[in-house]
Design an enzyme around this catalytic site. Structure first.
Site, PDB file in Angstrom:
ATOM      1  N   ASP A  31      34.202  32.930  31.132  1.00  0.00           N
ATOM      2  CA  ASP A  31      35.165  33.081  29.904  1.00  0.00           C
ATOM      3  C   ASP A  31      35.022  32.172  28.853  1.00  0.00           C
ATOM      4  OD1 ASP A  31      37.191  31.956  31.378  1.00  0.00           O
ATOM      5  OD2 ASP A  31      38.167  33.955  30.868  1.00  0.00           O
ATOM      6  N   TYR A  88      30.463  38.810  33.472  1.00  0.00           N
ATOM      7  CA  TYR A  88      31.155  37.848  33.122  1.00  0.00           C
ATOM      8  C   TYR A  88      32.432  38.502  34.855  1.00  0.00           C
ATOM      9  CZ  TYR A  88      36.584  36.637  33.608  1.00  0.00           C
ATOM     10  OH  TYR A  88      38.111  36.459  34.147  1.00  0.00           O
ATOM     11  N   GLU A  93      40.384  42.539  35.695  1.00  0.00           N
ATOM     12  CA  GLU A  93      39.613  41.687  34.806  1.00  0.00           C
ATOM     13  C   GLU A  93      39.301  42.840  33.392  1.00  0.00           C
ATOM     14  OE1 GLU A  93      38.447  38.522  34.546  1.00  0.00           O
ATOM     15  OE2 GLU A  93      39.757  37.924  36.585  1.00  0.00           O
TER      16      GLU A  93
END
Length: 346
Positions: free
Chosen positions: A136, A118, A35
């Site tokens: 996102d 996030y 991520e």
């Protein structure tokens, strides 16, 4: 309407999800690394970096203990180097506070350096099955088109509202799949700039912007501020089979990385030769290289390049400049992609 999208979205994801290395084994560490790498970088570009990083640093302990130059070298080419520094700081906290195991708690993840809402949502839902959203840009684009939301998605208040909305509709049994499905839809179908592949979308029947013929109008974003332009002169100093590099300061832009000589403004040949003379570097030959431009989030470098063959200096006046052979540089010294146009001369 929003709760009605869950089933067709998950059915689509089960049938169409891309095979990605971090999805094959969604451990907390692997999800976290992927991520952070995927921020501002395309999925296909991330794959080799992810494999290289995990091979060298397979877990939190190895990340926490990695020497900084080696860490930055592993990150070389991804940019945004503060992200990997923050990852190492977070890994050290995990080692000290959680005995090397990522905390199975959304709020605890948020307290780690470099982990925002996030990323905490992605780790919590994908690795631990906790039903929290991971919102996102892809998700915001999908939701704004579905509902014809006129609000600016760059505003934190709008993002927070969508986090609450999505958090309230998440399936408790498959939160990770649901978050990934929304992200995947935005990445491969509901793509930006009016090129959405609506005919392939499992949510086409629910989409208000599609029905109104207004896909290109969403999402809403305020215009970005104009970036500051800085003129730079890049000098590729060659001494035999060695090239000069310097280490940037430990704070600020591209902190702690290495670079060729990188001077302010566009300098003339005479100014370059005078500068080298002041540094007690003897120039044997100078020729122009191509111009190049690199865009950062808040500024642009417009670079003029020169290749300069020199006698390798030995004096103390050049302590901040080191001359290294090509293989040694490639192996040990992280150089940012801002200088990609000049790497072939090095």
């Amino acid at each position: 309407m929003l709760k009605e999208i869950i089933e067709p979205l998950l059915d689509w994801y089960d049938a169409n999800a891309r095979v990605l290395p971090w999805r094959e084994e969604p451990s907390p560490y692997r999800v976290w690394v992927s991520e952070i790498m995927l921020q501002q970088t395309r999925v296909e570009a991330v794959k080799p970096f992810f494999d290289r990083f995990l091979e060298s640093l397979p877990g939190v302990k190895e990340l926490a203990e990695c020497p900084q130059d080696r860490l930055l070298k592993l990150w070389e080419g991804l940019g945004y180097y503060n992200r990997v520094r923050n990852m190492q700081n977070a890994a050290r906290v995990v080692m000290e506070k959680y005995d090397g195991r990522m905390p199975e708690n959304y709020e605890a993840l948020l307290e780690l350096p470099g982990i925002g809402r996030y990323t905490a949502g992605a780790i919590s839902s994908i690795a631990f099955g906790i039903p929290v959203p991971a919102v996102d840009g892809n998700v915001l684009r999908v939701m704004s088109r579905l509902t014809m939301d006129e609000d600016d998605i760059l505003k934190q208040s709008v993002k927070s509202r969508w986090e609450r909305e999505i958090g309230g509709m998440m399936p408790q049994d498959r939160p990770g799949a649901f978050n990934q499905a929304l992200m995947e839809l935005g990445a491969v179908v509901c793509v930006p700039n009016g090129t959405a592949k609506c005919g392939q979308c499992p949510l086409e029947a629910f989409c208000m912007a599609r029905e109104a013929g207004r896909i290109r109008d969403f999402p809403k974003k305020a215009p970005k501020k104009q970036r500051k332009i800085e003129k730079r002169t890049v000098l590729i100093l060659l001494a035999g089979n060695r090239t000069a590099i310097c280490k940037r300061p430990e704070n600020g832009l591209l902190a702690g990385l290495y670079e060729p000589l990188n001077l302010k403004e566009h300098l003339s040949r005479e100014q370059i030769l005078n500068y080298l003379k002041e540094r007690h570097i003897s120039a044997l030959h100078i020729q122009e290289a191509e111009e190049s431009k690199h865009i950062f989030s808040h500024k642009e470098w417009h670079m003029a390049g020169y290749i300069v063959k020199v006698e390798e200096p030995l004096g103390r006046e050049t302590d901040d400049i080191i001359f290294v052979e090509r293989e040694e540089r490639k192996k040990n010294y992280p150089i940012p992609s801002a200088f990609r146009a000049y790497m072939k001369y090095m």
